[in-house]
Structure formats: structure tokens, C-alpha cells
Design an enzyme around this catalytic site. Sequence first.
Site, PDB file in Angstrom:
ATOM      1  N   THR A 177      43.326  37.840  42.516  1.00  0.00           N
ATOM      2  CA  THR A 177      42.048  37.683  43.201  1.00  0.00           C
ATOM      3  C   THR A 177      41.096  37.526  42.042  1.00  0.00           C
ATOM      4  O   THR A 177      41.405  37.945  40.940  1.00  0.00           O
ATOM      5  CB  THR A 177      41.697  38.952  44.014  1.00  0.00           C
ATOM      6  OG1 THR A 177      42.424  38.968  45.236  1.00  0.00           O
ATOM      7  CG2 THR A 177      40.229  39.046  44.370  1.00  0.00           C
ATOM      8  N   THR A 228      40.247  44.233  43.768  1.00  0.00           N
ATOM      9  CA  THR A 228      41.511  43.495  43.775  1.00  0.00           C
ATOM     10  C   THR A 228      42.629  44.507  43.988  1.00  0.00           C
ATOM     11  O   THR A 228      42.503  45.667  43.591  1.00  0.00           O
ATOM     12  CB  THR A 228      41.745  42.731  42.460  1.00  0.00           C
ATOM     13  OG1 THR A 228      43.089  42.216  42.457  1.00  0.00           O
ATOM     14  CG2 THR A 228      41.562  43.601  41.223  1.00  0.00           C
TER      15      THR A 228
HETATM   16  N1  ASP Z   1      43.138  42.054  47.545  1.00  0.00           N
HETATM   17  C1  ASP Z   1      43.700  40.761  47.781  1.00  0.00           C
HETATM   18  C2  ASP Z   1      44.186  40.672  49.199  1.00  0.00           C
HETATM   19  O1  ASP Z   1      44.693  41.653  49.711  1.00  0.00           O
HETATM   20  C3  ASP Z   1      44.833  40.413  46.910  1.00  0.00           C
HETATM   21  C4  ASP Z   1      44.691  40.780  45.499  1.00  0.00           C
HETATM   22  O2  ASP Z   1      43.682  41.259  45.016  1.00  0.00           O
HETATM   23  O3  ASP Z   1      45.663  40.545  44.812  1.00  0.00           O
HETATM   24  O4  ASP Z   1      44.120  39.599  49.770  1.00  0.00           O
END
Ligand code: ASP
Length: 313
Positions: A177, A228
Site C-alpha cells: 500500500t 498499511t
Molecule cells: N491495508 C491494505 C489492505 O488491506 C493492504 C496493505 O497495506 O498491504 O487492502
Amino acid sequence: MAGAMNNVWRLMIHGGCGGMRPGSLDPAADSAGRAGLSAALDAGAAILSAGGDALDAVEAAARVLEDDPAFNAGRGSVLAFDGHVELDAAIMDGCTRDAGAVAGVRTTRAPISLARTVMELSHHVLLSFEGADQFAREHGLEQVDNNWFVTDERRRQLEELLAHGGDGFDADVKYGTIGAVAVDVQGHVAAATSTGGLTAKRWGRIGDSPLIGAGTYADDRSAAVSATGSGEFFIRAAAAHEVGARIRLGGEGLQAAVDAVLADVAALGGTGGLIAVAPSGEAAWGFTTPGMYRGVAGPDERSVAIYDAVSER
Ligand code: ASP
């Protein structure tokens, strides 16, 4: 609360967290990550150091990271179960608490700018899937074929995951992210987050990133925050809003609030990272995974890092 002019500006960005340890990334991936973070800091810092708005700075920094295939946002996003890319993004202005977000976007090149357009040109906060792309077309935002977002490496990752019969939760997930938080010289804060979500996601799964209060929040009374990590847990913890609430209602410091919310997410079973800046110019970050792509810039500092703080020293 309006801040005084001549506050210290600060920009903090992240490019996702995960199992990155010294030596676990090949040198090319390590340098691509650092170069991308550095370019994003340049874009945002140019705006802030010239007296520009935090909102413009976080959008500019996020756009650089969205276009960079090294990160899971925009081009280079992970693939959903059906092999398409579905993009989520949110932006929030801490001065007005205006917010805009999109989920499941498939053809709009810059989801963060679409989120800003939703904030500024619609009466809504969150638009999703085909309707969000349609809104983008009606407002003249650049459209691309979904394949434009797809890289060979992300296709390989999806195939590998499907071959093992897994979904995004089973694998040794490298979360991804991108996010940016900033405070400008007026003392206003803003936050932006953009992501492709989880590899092999399906059923219209939406994570925390585009949910105001979960993965993204900004409030001049407390802080601007971008998350994230394992999104479902950040949603349940209302993580980004919780950082601000701990500061505003609980009187906690910025770093203490970030640490407490990450501990709360961990207690629910989730891992991830947070970045935050306060109207005072203070910045804080934390993560419960081995590494997090991150960078910070201000009049007196500039650095990028991937691994834990000790390894980066
Ligand atoms: N938080 C993001 C999601 O759940 C993914 C990530 O940060 O890797 O879509």
C-alpha cells in the site's frame, strides 16, 4: 483550529510493510524501493517547502508511488482473484475534514486524484467499482486499460498463490500500500493512502485503505494518519481515527498513540504499520512487521528506509 504561518512542514510516506529484512530483498529491489520513496519525497517536499498545501503534497507524493511499479498501488498493484487489478484510495484534508475515497477502481490511472475529485466535486465520500470509474471519466481523469497496471511479477505472484490454493491471508504476505501524510507551514495536515489491496482478493473485498477512519484519517486537532497492513484488523480497530482520538481525547503524544494503536491491532491478530504527522510538525511511525518502506522529509531532515531501525542506522 487554524495553525500559525511558519510552522515546520513535514512529509512522511510509506510504501507498505512486510517481511523485508536486510538481505531478503535483492539489491535491485532494495534500490528500486529507495529510489521510488525518494522521488515521492521530492514531489511532496517541493510543494511544502514552497509554502504549498499539505493536501497537494500528499496527492503529489502518492501519485509518484502509484505510478511506480515497485509498489502495490496504481501500476504494479497486486492482482485480484480474477487476474484484474482493483484499486482503492482515500484522501483527507485535516483543516476541513473533507474526505474522498474510491474502491474497486479498474481503469483510472491515478486513484488518489480520483479520490480527491470525489471529495471536491461530489456530495459523496466513497464511490466504488464501475461507478467510480464512470465518475472519473465524466470528470476527464485519465483512463487506461486494466492491463496497464499489471506487471509480470504480480501475475507470477497471483499464479503462485492460486497454485497453492491460498488466498491473500494464507501466504507469507508482503503487504503493500502506499501512503503520505503531511503538515504544511500553515499547520494544516492531510493524509492519502492508495493500494491494490491483497493478492487474490475476491467478492469485491475492500480493505482499510479507502475507509475514512480505518486506513486514512486527517484532523488538524490531532494528526494525519495512513496505515498499511492486514486491512481487516485496521478496520476493526478504526486505526487511523483511533490515533487521532488518543491524542485529542486522551492527551497522548503522537508516537505513543501510534504505538498503542499498533498494539491494539496486534491484540486483534493483525500486523502492519502506521505513519503520522501532527500540526506541530512532529512525525511518528511504527510497524509490527519486520520492515516497512518509509521516508520522511522536512526542513531539517530527509531519509528513506526499508528495514528495522537498527539495521538502517
Ligand atoms: N491495508 C491494505 C489492505 O488491506 C493492504 C496493505 O497495506 O498491504 O487492502
